[in-house]
Design an enzyme around this catalytic site. Structure first.
Site, mmCIF file in Angstrom:
data_model
loop_
_atom_site.group_PDB
_atom_site.id
_atom_site.type_symbol
_atom_site.label_atom_id
_atom_site.label_comp_id
_atom_site.label_asym_id
_atom_site.label_seq_id
_atom_site.Cartn_x
_atom_site.Cartn_y
_atom_site.Cartn_z
ATOM 1 C CD GLU A 114 -3.199 0.599 2.097
ATOM 2 O OE1 GLU A 114 -3.679 -0.556 2.054
ATOM 3 O OE2 GLU A 114 -3.574 1.443 2.921
ATOM 4 C CG ASP A 116 -1.979 4.255 2.801
ATOM 5 O OD1 ASP A 116 -2.619 3.742 1.882
ATOM 6 O OD2 ASP A 116 -1.686 3.668 3.854
ATOM 7 C CD GLU A 118 -4.147 6.335 5.579
ATOM 8 O OE1 GLU A 118 -4.917 5.373 5.650
ATOM 9 O OE2 GLU A 118 -3.129 6.462 6.309
#
Length: 293
Positions: A114, A116, A118
């Protein structure tokens, strides 16, 4: 006298490097090298369709006590530039995550990769935290090893749309905000770099257990709905079916990768003034799990 000299140096630096808004210009704008997509050209709803609406070029997703919402790219990619413009909600958003990220969690449950971007919700009067993260083969198996770097922003992300992007190529990952690089994660070994194909996602969801002040402040649904607005989607990537010679767009003036001196100066300015957490500088972290530090 020292203060006067410092201000003079800063003024001279900004004459050649700062834009009108007061932050250093990166001198190179990767987002201008990738055309925009309409949402339907590159994405589809993944969950919470009743909490998702599309008005011309703007996608709105929201969370209430019934559900959040998420979307996913139509294709998976092995490298590329992935961006969107995003406007965050003003007011009480503690416990809420609004995100844009790459993942292969559906293909490799329990040990996926992953990358990210965020936004960690907040309370009135306190800034959002933008969290960047990179991990590989480390979710759901009891050995989650995050590589978080967190920032405040030099503007109010609730007042308008700003561009957020991830450049992922075989040698590095670079995170951009309005084309200013804020973090570069170079590949130092195969073991600590995501290399399996990933899809592009966006979502809004309740992460009260950790999102705001380590979970001390929870989501409060008297402030619902919690809303995220996305537009100006950009995907310039190499899919799993593309020719092996396919190369993603460059994140710098040099096709060899890395960042230019001006980009590095801009990134250092962001990290010096707005970085609020760095996993490599956390004394409580076990460094044996993060050899790149």
């Amino acid at each position: 006298m020292v203060l006067l000299v410092s201000l003079l140096v800063l003024s001279l630096f900004c004459l050649s490097n700062c834009e009108g808004s007061g932050w250093p210009s990166p001198g190179y704008y990767p987002s201008s090298r990738v055309g925009s997509l309409h949402f339907s050209q590159g994405f589809r709803n993944l969950w919470g369709p009743q909490h998702q609406s599309l008005n011309q070029d703007t996608l709105t997703i929201w969370l209430d006590h019934n559900s959040g919402s998420g979307f996913k790219s139509l294709r998976d990619y092995r490298s590329g530039y992935f961006g969107t413009s995003l406007k965050l909600q003003l007011g009480y958003t503690a416990g809420i995550i609004t995100s844009f990220y790459l993942s292969n969690s559906e293909d490799f449950p329990g040990h996926h990769d992953e990358i990210d971007i965020e936004f960690l919700g907040t309370t009135p009067g306190k800034p959002y935290v933008l969290q960047t993260n990179v991990y590989m083969k480390g979710s759901g198996d009891g050995h989650i090893i995050g590589r978080e770097m967190q920032f405040h922003l030099w503007f109010d992300p609730t007042k308008g749309f700003h561009n957020y992007a991830i450049l992922w190529d075989p040698n590095e990952i670079i995170f951009f905000v309005d084309d200013v690089p804020i973090r570069r994660y170079p590949k130092k070994s195969d073991a600590i770099f995501p290399q399996r194909p990933m899809y592009v996602y966006g979502s809004i969801w309740d992460a009260s257990s950790w999102a705001t002040e380590d979970g001390r402040i929870k989501a409060d649904y008297k402030y619902q709905p919690f809303v995220g607005k996305y537009n100006n989607f950009k995907i310039g990537g190499c899919t799993t079916n593309d020719n092996p010679s396919c190369r993603p767009p460059s994140g710098s003036p040099s096709r060899s990768g890395g960042l230019s001196r001006q980009q590095n100066d801009a990134m250092e300015w962001v990290q010096r003034n707005y970085k609020v957490y760095d996993y490599c500088r956390d004394p409580q972290r076990d460094r044996t799990h993060t050899p790149e530090c």
